[in-house]
Design an enzyme around this catalytic site. Structure first.
Site, PDB file in Angstrom:
ATOM      1  N   ASP A 108     -12.322 -10.028  -0.731  1.00  9.83           N
ATOM      2  CA  ASP A 108     -13.571 -10.109   0.040  1.00  9.83           C
ATOM      3  C   ASP A 108     -14.546  -9.122  -0.594  1.00  9.83           C
ATOM      4  O   ASP A 108     -14.141  -8.186  -1.268  1.00  9.83           O
ATOM      5  CB  ASP A 108     -13.401  -9.884   1.555  1.00  9.83           C
ATOM      6  CG  ASP A 108     -12.729  -8.591   1.949  1.00  9.83           C
ATOM      7  OD1 ASP A 108     -12.636  -7.676   1.107  1.00  9.83           O
ATOM      8  OD2 ASP A 108     -12.296  -8.481   3.104  1.00  9.83           O
ATOM      9  N   ASN A 119       2.076  -5.089  -3.269  1.00  4.45           N
ATOM     10  CA  ASN A 119       0.676  -5.424  -2.968  1.00  4.45           C
ATOM     11  C   ASN A 119      -0.114  -4.155  -2.644  1.00  4.45           C
ATOM     12  O   ASN A 119       0.367  -3.295  -1.901  1.00  4.45           O
ATOM     13  CB  ASN A 119       0.685  -6.360  -1.748  1.00  4.45           C
ATOM     14  CG  ASN A 119      -0.643  -7.017  -1.462  1.00  4.45           C
ATOM     15  OD1 ASN A 119      -1.242  -7.624  -2.357  1.00  4.45           O
ATOM     16  ND2 ASN A 119      -1.118  -6.920  -0.225  1.00  4.45           N
ATOM     17  N   HIS A 123     -10.413  -5.982  -2.294  1.00  2.00           N
ATOM     18  CA  HIS A 123     -11.468  -5.677  -1.322  1.00  2.00           C
ATOM     19  C   HIS A 123     -12.584  -4.935  -2.052  1.00  2.00           C
ATOM     20  O   HIS A 123     -12.460  -3.751  -2.353  1.00  2.00           O
ATOM     21  CB  HIS A 123     -10.915  -4.807  -0.186  1.00  2.00           C
ATOM     22  CG  HIS A 123      -9.855  -5.486   0.625  1.00  2.00           C
ATOM     23  ND1 HIS A 123     -10.130  -6.569   1.434  1.00  2.00           N
ATOM     24  CD2 HIS A 123      -8.520  -5.250   0.738  1.00  2.00           C
ATOM     25  CE1 HIS A 123      -9.008  -6.967   2.027  1.00  2.00           C
ATOM     26  NE2 HIS A 123      -8.018  -6.183   1.613  1.00  2.00           N
ATOM     27  N   GLU A 134      -6.219 -10.555  -1.313  1.00  2.00           N
ATOM     28  CA  GLU A 134      -7.039 -10.313  -0.109  1.00  2.00           C
ATOM     29  C   GLU A 134      -8.516 -10.197  -0.466  1.00  2.00           C
ATOM     30  O   GLU A 134      -9.232  -9.326   0.044  1.00  2.00           O
ATOM     31  CB  GLU A 134      -6.572  -9.027   0.596  1.00  2.00           C
ATOM     32  CG  GLU A 134      -5.091  -9.013   0.944  1.00  2.00           C
ATOM     33  CD  GLU A 134      -4.655  -7.788   1.749  1.00  2.00           C
ATOM     34  OE1 GLU A 134      -5.515  -7.050   2.262  1.00  2.00           O
ATOM     35  OE2 GLU A 134      -3.439  -7.574   1.860  1.00  2.00           O
ATOM     36  N   GLU A 140       0.799  -1.244   0.000  1.00  2.03           N
ATOM     37  CA  GLU A 140       0.000   0.000   0.000  1.00  2.03           C
ATOM     38  C   GLU A 140       0.829   1.292   0.000  1.00  2.03           C
ATOM     39  O   GLU A 140       0.590   2.198   0.804  1.00  2.03           O
ATOM     40  CB  GLU A 140      -0.962   0.003   1.199  1.00  2.03           C
ATOM     41  CG  GLU A 140      -1.883  -1.204   1.208  1.00  2.03           C
ATOM     42  CD  GLU A 140      -2.856  -1.206   2.379  1.00  2.03           C
ATOM     43  OE1 GLU A 140      -2.745  -0.363   3.290  1.00  2.03           O
ATOM     44  OE2 GLU A 140      -3.752  -2.076   2.385  1.00  2.03           O
TER      45      GLU A 140
END
Ligand code: XIL
Length: 379
Positions: free
Chosen positions: A289, A222, A258, A287, A181
Site C-alpha cells: 500500500d 515476512n 508499506h 502487503e 516482523e
C-alpha cells in the site's frame, strides 16, 4: 519505451528508481517483442487488453498471483467488496482472522470459523490463500502476553499453536507467513516475548513445526522496510541463508511493501529480490500500500501509482516472485488511517470504489510483463 511519471518522490530517489526501472522497462519491452514474433494472434490470446481487463486476468500470462488482504466482515456485508475480491484477485490473505488473538483467544480453544469462510470463498473463486500469520509479537491474546512462562512452557505453547493452526488448514494454504516482523530496522532481533523467553532458536523451531504440520505450504519469513537493501533486509538475508544451510525449511521471503509518498521510495527493490532469489527462496510482495498525508493531491496520486508500480515491476522481472498482494484494496476498510494519524488514501480504490491511477498503472505493468510458464522455486 514508456515514460514514467515522476512527481512526488524526491529527485534523488527518483534518479535511482528511474535508473533501475529503465532496465526493467527495456526488458519488458523486449519480452513483448519476443511474444509478437510468435504471431500476433498468440500474443493477443496471452495478454488481454489492459484498459478493460481485471488484475487477475492480466496477471495470468505471467503466472503471478495478484492478491488482497481481506476483511472478512466486509466480505460478508458488502456486495461490491465481495465482487471486486472475486473479479480482481487470484490470491487472498486474511487481514486479521488467522492471527493468534482471533483463533486462540482462550488457551487451547480454537475458533477457525471466520478464516474457514475465507478459505472456502477462495476455493470457490479459484484463488490461493496466503496464511497470515503463525508467529508475531502483535495481536496476541491476553492470556499469552500477561502470563509468566518458562522457556519450556512457552516453547510448548508455540508448538501447540502452530500444529493446531497449520494443521487445521493443512493442504488448503498456498503459503504461510510463519514468522512476521522479527527484526528491528537496524537489523537486530526485535525484543519480543519470543526472543526474551525462548531466545533466537524460536525462529528455526517455528519453521520446523510449520513444515511438519503442513508439508506442502510454502513457508515465508515476512517483514516491512525490507523492500530495498538496508541493514534490516541484510539481517533477513543472513537469517534465511543460515537457516537454510542448517536445513531449516524456510522457502520464501515476503516484502510487505508499506510505502508512503512522503518518504523516499526504495531504489533497489529489483536487486534485493534478485539476491533473495539467489538463496533459492520464493519471494513475494505481501502487503503493498502507498499512503499519503491527507488530503491528497493529484501529484501524490501519481507518486502513489509510481510506488505501487515500482514494486510490481520489480516483482514481475524476477521469476522467484510468485505473488503481489495489496493490504486492502479500498479506503473504505483500509488500516492506514487507524494507525498513522492524518494519513490515508493508500489503496487502489477510494472509499467509493473509484479506481485510482495506481490501479491502471498495475494493469499496464501486468500487460507488459514477460509471459512465463511458471514462477517460483517450489512446485
Ligand atoms: C493490520 C490490520 O490491517 C489491521 O486491521 C489490524 O488492526 C492491525 O494489523 N503488518 C502486518 C499486518 O503484518 O498483519 C498488519 O495488519 C499491518 C502491518
Amino acid at each position: 519505451m514508456r515514460v514514467r511519471r515522476t512527481s512526488g518522490f524526491t529527485a534523488a530517489v527518483l534518479a535511482v528508481a528511474v535508473t533501475g526501472l529503465s532496465t526493467a522497462a527495456i526488458s519488458i519491452a523486449g519480452s513483448q517483442a519476443a511474444i509478437a514474433s510468435t504471431g500476433p494472434q498468440a500474443a493477443a490470446a496471452a495478454v488481454p487488453d489492459p484498459t478493460t481487463s481485471t488484475l487477475r486476468e492480466l496477471a495470468r500470462h505471467t503466472k503471478l498471483r495478484v492478491g488482497t488482504a481481506v476483511d472478512t466482515a466486509a466480505l460478508q456485508s458488502d456486495t461490491t467488496y465481495r465482487t471486486i475480491v472475486a473479479q480482481q484477485f487470484s490470491s487472498v490473505t486474511p487481514e486479521n482472522v488467522m492471527k493468534w488473538e482471533s483463533v486462540e483467544a482462550e488457551r487451547g480453544v480454537y475458533d477457525f470459523a471466520a478464516a474457514d469462510t475465507l478459505v472456502d470463498f477462495a476455493r470457490a473463486h479459484g484463488q490461493k490463500v496466503r496464511g497470515h500469520t503463525l508467529l508475531w509479537h502483535n495481536q496476541l491474546p491476553a492470556w499469552l502476553t500477561s502470563g509468566t512462562w518458562t522457556k519450556a512452557e512457552l516453547r510448548s505453547i508455540l508448538r501447540a499453536h502452530i500444529f493446531a493452526e497449520a494443521g487445521h488448514f493443512r493442504g488448503r494454504i498456498w503459503a504461510w507467513d510463519v514468522v512476521n516482523e522479527a527484526f528491528n530496522d537496524d537489523g537486530t532481533l526485535r525484543d519480543t516475548l519470543w526472543l526474551r523467553v525462548i531466545g533466537p532458536s524460536y525462529l528455526a523451531d517455528a519453521f520446523k513445526w510449520a513444515h511438519q504440520a503442513d508439508p506442502k505450504a510454502i513457508l515465508f519469513y515476512n517483514d516491512y522496510n525490507i523492500e530495498g537493501i538496508n541493514p534490516k533486509s541484510d539481517a533477513v538475508f543472513d537469517l534465511v541463508r543460515s537457516l537454510r544451510s542448517a536445513g531449516v525449511p524456510v522457502q520464501g521471503v515476503g516484502l510487505q511493501g508499506h510505502l508512503g509518498t512522503q518518504y523516499d521510495a526504495p531504489g533497489d527493490v529489483l536487486q534485493n529480490l534478485r539476491r533473495f532469489a539467489a538463496l533459492g527462496v520464493d519471494t513475494a510482495i505481501t502487503e503493498a500500500d502507498v499512503r499519503s498525508v491527507l488530503p491528497v493531491d493529484s501529484a501524490e496520486l501519481q507518486a502513489q501509482a509510481n510506488g505501487y508500480s515500482l514494486m510490481m515491476e520489480s516483482c514481475l522481472l524476477v521469476r522467484s516472485c510468485v505473488s503481489y498482494t495489496v493490504w486492502g484494496f479500498t479506503d473504505k476498510y483500509q488500516w492506514v488511517p487507524g494507525v498513522f494519524e492524518g494519513q490515508g488514501a493508500a489503496a487502489l480504490y477510494d472509499e467509493n470504489y473509484v479506481a485510482r491511477p495506481a490501479y491502471d498503472a498495475l494493469r499496464r505493468d501486468l500487460a507488459l510483463a514477460p509471459t512465463l510458464g511458471s514462477r517460483g522455486q517450489t512446485p
